[in-house]
Motif scaffolding. Structure first.
Motif, mmCIF file in Angstrom:
data_model
loop_
_atom_site.group_PDB
_atom_site.id
_atom_site.type_symbol
_atom_site.label_atom_id
_atom_site.label_comp_id
_atom_site.label_asym_id
_atom_site.label_seq_id
_atom_site.Cartn_x
_atom_site.Cartn_y
_atom_site.Cartn_z
ATOM 1 N N THR A 19 0.833 -1.209 0.000
ATOM 2 C CA THR A 19 0.000 0.000 0.000
ATOM 3 C C THR A 19 0.862 1.251 0.000
ATOM 4 O OG1 THR A 19 -1.775 -1.158 1.178
ATOM 5 C CG2 THR A 19 -1.789 1.247 1.256
ATOM 6 N N LEU A 20 1.914 1.241 0.818
ATOM 7 C CA LEU A 20 2.834 2.377 0.863
ATOM 8 C C LEU A 20 3.521 2.576 -0.484
ATOM 9 C CD1 LEU A 20 4.321 4.556 2.527
ATOM 10 C CD2 LEU A 20 5.960 2.794 3.200
ATOM 11 N N THR A 21 3.911 1.481 -1.132
ATOM 12 C CA THR A 21 4.603 1.565 -2.424
ATOM 13 C C THR A 21 3.713 2.169 -3.503
ATOM 14 O OG1 THR A 21 5.969 -0.364 -1.874
ATOM 15 C CG2 THR A 21 5.792 0.231 -4.201
ATOM 16 N N VAL A 22 2.489 1.654 -3.614
ATOM 17 C CA VAL A 22 1.578 2.152 -4.651
ATOM 18 C C VAL A 22 1.194 3.610 -4.377
ATOM 19 C CG1 VAL A 22 -0.686 1.857 -5.720
ATOM 20 C CG2 VAL A 22 0.695 -0.154 -5.157
ATOM 21 N N SER A 23 0.920 3.924 -3.107
ATOM 22 C CA SER A 23 0.542 5.293 -2.768
ATOM 23 C C SER A 23 1.672 6.274 -3.050
ATOM 24 C CB SER A 23 0.140 5.372 -1.289
ATOM 25 O OG SER A 23 -0.998 4.582 -1.031
ATOM 26 N N CYS A 24 2.892 5.889 -2.685
ATOM 27 C CA CYS A 24 4.037 6.773 -2.932
ATOM 28 C C CYS A 24 4.317 6.914 -4.422
ATOM 29 C CB CYS A 24 5.272 6.250 -2.205
ATOM 30 S SG CYS A 24 5.226 6.518 -0.421
ATOM 31 N N THR A 127 -3.904 9.343 -1.735
ATOM 32 C CA THR A 127 -2.713 8.557 -1.398
ATOM 33 C C THR A 127 -2.356 8.684 0.075
ATOM 34 O OG1 THR A 127 -1.230 10.385 -2.033
ATOM 35 C CG2 THR A 127 -1.779 8.762 -3.733
ATOM 36 N N LEU A 128 -2.385 9.903 0.605
ATOM 37 C CA LEU A 128 -2.009 10.090 2.011
ATOM 38 C C LEU A 128 -3.091 9.586 2.954
ATOM 39 C CD1 LEU A 128 -0.016 11.122 4.099
ATOM 40 C CD2 LEU A 128 -1.003 13.406 3.836
ATOM 41 N N VAL A 144 4.145 8.426 7.034
ATOM 42 C CA VAL A 144 4.000 9.827 6.625
ATOM 43 C C VAL A 144 5.357 10.422 6.254
ATOM 44 C CG1 VAL A 144 3.429 12.145 7.470
ATOM 45 C CG2 VAL A 144 1.879 10.234 7.902
ATOM 46 N N GLY A 145 6.401 10.058 6.998
ATOM 47 C CA GLY A 145 7.732 10.556 6.679
ATOM 48 C C GLY A 145 8.199 10.105 5.305
ATOM 49 N N ILE A 146 7.982 8.816 4.995
ATOM 50 C CA ILE A 146 8.370 8.305 3.674
ATOM 51 C C ILE A 146 7.551 8.989 2.581
ATOM 52 C CG2 ILE A 146 8.410 6.250 2.203
ATOM 53 C CD1 ILE A 146 8.968 4.625 4.774
ATOM 54 N N TRP A 147 6.225 9.096 2.815
ATOM 55 C CA TRP A 147 5.364 9.760 1.830
ATOM 56 C C TRP A 147 5.815 11.205 1.619
ATOM 57 C CZ3 TRP A 147 2.370 14.052 1.490
ATOM 58 C CH2 TRP A 147 1.388 14.107 0.491
ATOM 59 N N SER A 148 6.143 11.910 2.691
ATOM 60 C CA SER A 148 6.576 13.306 2.586
ATOM 61 C C SER A 148 7.878 13.423 1.809
ATOM 62 C CB SER A 148 6.755 13.906 3.984
ATOM 63 O OG SER A 148 5.549 13.926 4.699
ATOM 64 N N GLY A 149 8.804 12.491 2.059
ATOM 65 C CA GLY A 149 10.068 12.521 1.326
ATOM 66 C C GLY A 149 9.868 12.306 -0.156
ATOM 67 N N VAL A 150 8.988 11.360 -0.496
ATOM 68 C CA VAL A 150 8.696 11.104 -1.913
ATOM 69 C C VAL A 150 8.005 12.308 -2.546
ATOM 70 C CG1 VAL A 150 7.354 9.671 -3.498
ATOM 71 C CG2 VAL A 150 8.620 8.599 -1.631
ATOM 72 N N ALA A 151 7.010 12.866 -1.833
ATOM 73 C CA ALA A 151 6.306 14.036 -2.368
ATOM 74 C C ALA A 151 7.240 15.232 -2.510
ATOM 75 C CB ALA A 151 5.129 14.390 -1.465
ATOM 76 N N GLY A 152 8.179 15.366 -1.556
ATOM 77 C CA GLY A 152 9.103 16.496 -1.608
ATOM 78 C C GLY A 152 10.164 16.379 -2.677
ATOM 79 N N VAL A 318 16.702 15.206 0.596
ATOM 80 C CA VAL A 318 15.330 15.321 1.085
ATOM 81 C C VAL A 318 14.796 13.966 1.539
ATOM 82 C CG1 VAL A 318 12.948 15.828 0.412
ATOM 83 C CG2 VAL A 318 14.781 17.392 -0.225
ATOM 84 N N LEU A 319 15.013 12.918 0.738
ATOM 85 C CA LEU A 319 14.544 11.582 1.115
ATOM 86 C C LEU A 319 15.202 11.109 2.406
ATOM 87 C CD1 LEU A 319 14.330 9.701 -2.308
ATOM 88 C CD2 LEU A 319 12.467 10.025 -0.673
ATOM 89 N N ALA A 320 16.500 11.304 2.519
ATOM 90 C CA ALA A 320 17.218 10.844 3.710
ATOM 91 C C ALA A 320 16.706 11.541 4.961
ATOM 92 C CB ALA A 320 18.715 11.077 3.544
ATOM 93 N N LEU A 321 16.549 12.872 4.896
ATOM 94 C CA LEU A 321 16.085 13.603 6.069
ATOM 95 C C LEU A 321 14.628 13.301 6.397
ATOM 96 C CD1 LEU A 321 17.806 17.087 5.658
ATOM 97 C CD2 LEU A 321 18.264 15.358 7.389
ATOM 98 N N SER A 322 13.797 13.047 5.375
ATOM 99 C CA SER A 322 12.394 12.728 5.632
ATOM 100 C C SER A 322 12.252 11.379 6.330
ATOM 101 C CB SER A 322 11.601 12.731 4.322
ATOM 102 O OG SER A 322 11.574 14.023 3.754
ATOM 103 N N VAL A 323 13.101 10.414 5.952
ATOM 104 C CA VAL A 323 13.081 9.111 6.622
ATOM 105 C C VAL A 323 13.569 9.244 8.060
ATOM 106 C CG1 VAL A 323 14.093 6.795 6.625
ATOM 107 C CG2 VAL A 323 13.309 7.812 4.477
ATOM 108 N N LEU A 324 14.530 10.140 8.289
ATOM 109 C CA LEU A 324 15.055 10.352 9.639
ATOM 110 C C LEU A 324 14.157 11.250 10.494
ATOM 111 C CD1 LEU A 324 18.850 10.921 8.880
ATOM 112 C CD2 LEU A 324 17.811 8.902 9.947
#
Length: 521
Positions: A19-24, A127-128, A144-152, A318-324
Motif C-alpha cells: 500500500t505504501l509503495t503504490v501510494s508513494c 494517497t495520504l 508519513v515521513g516516507i510519503w513526505s520525502g517522496v512528495a518532496g 530530502v529523502l534521507a532527512l524525511s526518513v530520519l
C-alpha cells in the motif's frame, strides 16, 4: 472489515508495504508531472512559439487546477471511498496527459495540463489518507515521513525522467511517459485497500465552489501581473477578489453544520503552523526549480538530462532527512524544525541570487544542497502536524489541506518567480530590443530562449546579443531569488514565534462523536 486497522506496531506487514509503495508511486507521479516540463521549456518555446507568459501558464495551469480541486476531492474521498477517488484521478490524469501527443499548440498544451491537474487533484489526497487509515498510530509517522520525502523529491524524479527522455526524443515523449505510468498505476490501484467515513454528511458544494474560485482567481492575478502590470485593474481585481472569496469561504464554513473544511482547525497552532510551513516550502522549492533549470540550460548550456542530473542531490538529501524525521521530531520539535528549515531554504535562495555568468556547477550545487537540507528538515514535521491534528474520519480533508498548501505554494512560487524574472528580464533587455530589426523585437523581449535563437541568426553581432540576453536573464533571476528569500526570512520568524515549543508534535484529541472509518476490502 469494519473499524480502524490494528496490527503489529513494530513491523510493517507486506500488505502495508505494498500500500505504501503504490501510494508513494502515485503521489510521485503527480508531483513529477509538476516539474517534468521545466526541462523542456526551452524546446517548447522554440517548437511552439510559446511566449514567457504562455510557458508560465503551461507550468501553472496544472498546479492551478490541482490546487483548486484538492479540498473537494479529498472530501469526496471521505464520503465515497478513497481508493475509488484514486482510481478516477489516475484515469483522468492519464487521458489528459496523452492529449498533447495529438495536439501541441500552446493553447492545447495549457488546456491539457489543466485537465491533468484535475485528475491529480483526486490522486494526491487519496494517497495520504489511504496510508493514514492503513497504518496504526505507532507506524503512521514512519509512513508519513516516507510519503513526505517522496512528495518532496518527486519533482526531481520528474526532471531526471524528462531529461532522459529528451536525450533521445522530443518533448512529446514526456507526455507519453506520464500517460504510460498512470495506466500502470491505474491497474495497481485496485490492489490496495480503501477507506471512507462510515457516516458521511452531505457534501458541501457551496464551500467547494468558493475555495476553488478563491484559489483560481488569486493565482490568475499573480500570473497575469507581469504582462498587464501590477496595478492593472484586472490584476488588482483578481488578487483582491481571490482574498475576498477566501474570507467568504471561511465565514460560510463557520456557519454550516457539515463544512467542507472546518476552519476552526487553524486555531490549533500545530495544525496552522504545519499548513503554512508547507505552503512556504513549496513556494520556495518550485520557484527555485523554475529559475535554476533555465539557468542551467540557457546560461550554462546544459542539456535537459545534464540539468536534471545536476538537481539530483536535492532528492537524495530530502529523502534521507524525511526518513530520519520521525527520529528528529521527538528531539527537536515542530518549532525548531520549522524555523530552521525555512531559514536554511531562504539562505539557499540568497546564494542562488548571487550566481553570475562566470558561475560553474559547483557554484550552483551549493544553493541546491542547502535548499535540500532545509526542505528535508521541515517537510515531514509539517505533514505530521496536519494529519495528527485532524479527526480520523476527516483524513481525506486533512490530506487535501496538506496537498493544497503544497500546490498553492508551488503555483504562487512559480508565478511570482516567473513574473519577477519576466519583468526584470524585459526591463534589462530593452536596449537590445530597441536595437534589433522589428521582426526580432518580440522574441528578444519575450524570453532568453527566444533571444538566443535570434542571436544565432544575427551574424557578427549575435554573440554580443546572446551575452546581453544572458546578463538580462541573470538580472531577473537575482531579483526573483532575493524576493523569494525575503518572504521566507520574514515568515520563518513569524512561524518560529507562532509554533508551539517543546519536543515532539502535539496531537489533538479525537472529538467524542468522531465518525469511525470503514475499511473496505
Amino acid at each position: 472489515m469494519a473499524g480502524k486497522y490494528t496490527g503489529n506496531a513494530e513491523r510493517m506487514t507486506w500488505g502495508q508495504i505494498w500500500t505504501l509503495t503504490v501510494s508513494c508511486a502515485a503521489v510521485a507521479l503527480v508531483v513529477a508531472a509538476m516539474a517534468a516540463l521545466n526541462t523542456a521549456l526551452p524546446d517548447l518555446a522554440r517548437d511552439t512559439g510559446a511566449t514567457q507568459s504562455q510557458l508560465t501558464w503551461i507550468v501553472d495551469g496544472y498546479t492551478l487546477t490541482l490546487a483548486c480541486l484538492l479540498l473537494p476531492a479529498g472530501a469526496l474521498g471521505d464520503h465515497y471511498g478513497r481508493r475509488g477517488v484514486l482510481v478516477f484521478g489516475l484515469f483522468v490524469f492519464g487521458v489528459a496527459s496523452a492529449l498533447p501527443i495529438l495536439v501541441d499548440s500552446p493553447a492545447w498544451l495549457i488546456g491539457a495540463r489543466a485537465a491533468s491537474g484535475i485528475g491529480a487533484a483526486f490522486v494526491m489526497p487519496a494517497t495520504l489518507s489511504i496510508l493514514t487509515a492503513s497504518f496504526p498510530a505507532a507506524q503512521r509517522s514512519k509512513a508519513v515521513g516516507i510519503w513526505s520525502g517522496v512528495a518532496g523529491s518527486g519533482g526531481i524524479a520528474g526532471l531526471i525522467g524528462s531529461g532522459l527522455l529528451l536525450e533521445q526524443w522530443s518533448w512529446h515523449s514526456i507526455f507519453v511517459g506520464l500517460a504510460a505510468v498512470s495506466a500502470v498505476l491505474f491497474a495497481l490501484s485496485f490492489t490496495i485497500p480503501s477507506s471512507r467515513d462510515e457516516h458521511p454528511s452531505a457534501f458541501d458544494i457551496r464551500g467547494g465552489v468558493l475555495i476553488a474560485g478563491a484559489i483560481g482567481v488569486f493565482v490568475l492575478g499573480i500570473i497575469e501581473a507581469p504582462q498587464r502590470g501590477w496595478l492593472d485593474p484586472l490584476v488588482l481585481a483578481a488578487i483582491v477578489g481571490g482574498l475576498a472569496a477566501a474570507a467568504v469561504f471561511a465565514m460560510v464554513e463557520l456557519r454550516v453544520a457539515h463544512p467542507l473544511l472546518d476552519v476552526r482547525l487553524f486555531r490549533n497552532r500545530t495544525f496552522g503552523v504545519g499548513s503554512t510551513s508547507l505552503l512556504l516550502q513549496f513556494f520556495a522549492t518550485f520557484g527555485l526549480f523554475f529559475l535554476i533549470v533555465q539557468h542551467l540550460q540557457l546560461v550554462l548550456d546544459y542539456s535537459p538530462l545534464q540539468s536534471a542530473l545536476a538537481l539530483a542531490p536535492i532528492a537524495v538529501v530530502v529523502l534521507a532527512l524525511s526518513v530520519l524525521a520521525p527520529l528528529l521530531i521527538p528531539l527537536l520539535g515542530l518549532r525548531a524544525m520549522t524555523f530552521g528549515g525555512l531559514t536554511v531554504m531562504a539562505v539557499s535562495l540568497v546564494l542562488l541570487g548571487r550566481l553570475d555568468e562566470t558561475s560553474s556547477y559547483p557554484d550552483v550545487a551549493v544553493p541546491l544542497v542547502v535548499a535540500a537540507f532545509g526542505l528535508g528538515l521541515c517537510t515531514a514535521p509539517a505533514t505530521t502536524a496536519i494529519v495528527q491534528n485532524t479527526p480520523t474520519a476527516n483524513q481525506g480533508v486533512a490530506s487535501a489541506v496538506n496537498d493544497a498548501t503544497r500546490e498553492i505554494g508551488a503555483a504562487i512560487g512559480v508565478a511570482l518567480a516567473g513574473s519577477i524574472l519576466a519583468a526584470g528580464y524585459g526591463q534589462h533587455i530593452q536596449p537590445a530590443v530597441d536595437a534589433v530589426p522589428e521582426q526580432a523585437e518580440q522574441p528578444v523581449g519575450d524570453s532568453l530562449a527566444a533571444a538566443l535563437e535570434v542571436s544565432k541568426l544575427a551574424g557578427p553581432q549575435g554573440d554580443q546579443l546572446a551575452e546581453f540576453a544572458k546578463e538580462s536573464f541573470l538580472h531577473g533571476m537575482q531579483e526573483a531569488s532575493f524576493v523569494l528569500a525575503g518572504v521566507l526570512f520574514v515568515t520563518a520568524v513569524v512561524l518560529g514565534v507562532w509554533a508551539p515549543g517543546g519536543r515532539g508534535i502535539a496531537t489533538a484529541p479525537e472529538p467524542e462523536n468522531a465518525d469511525v472509518l470503514a475499511e473496505v476490502d
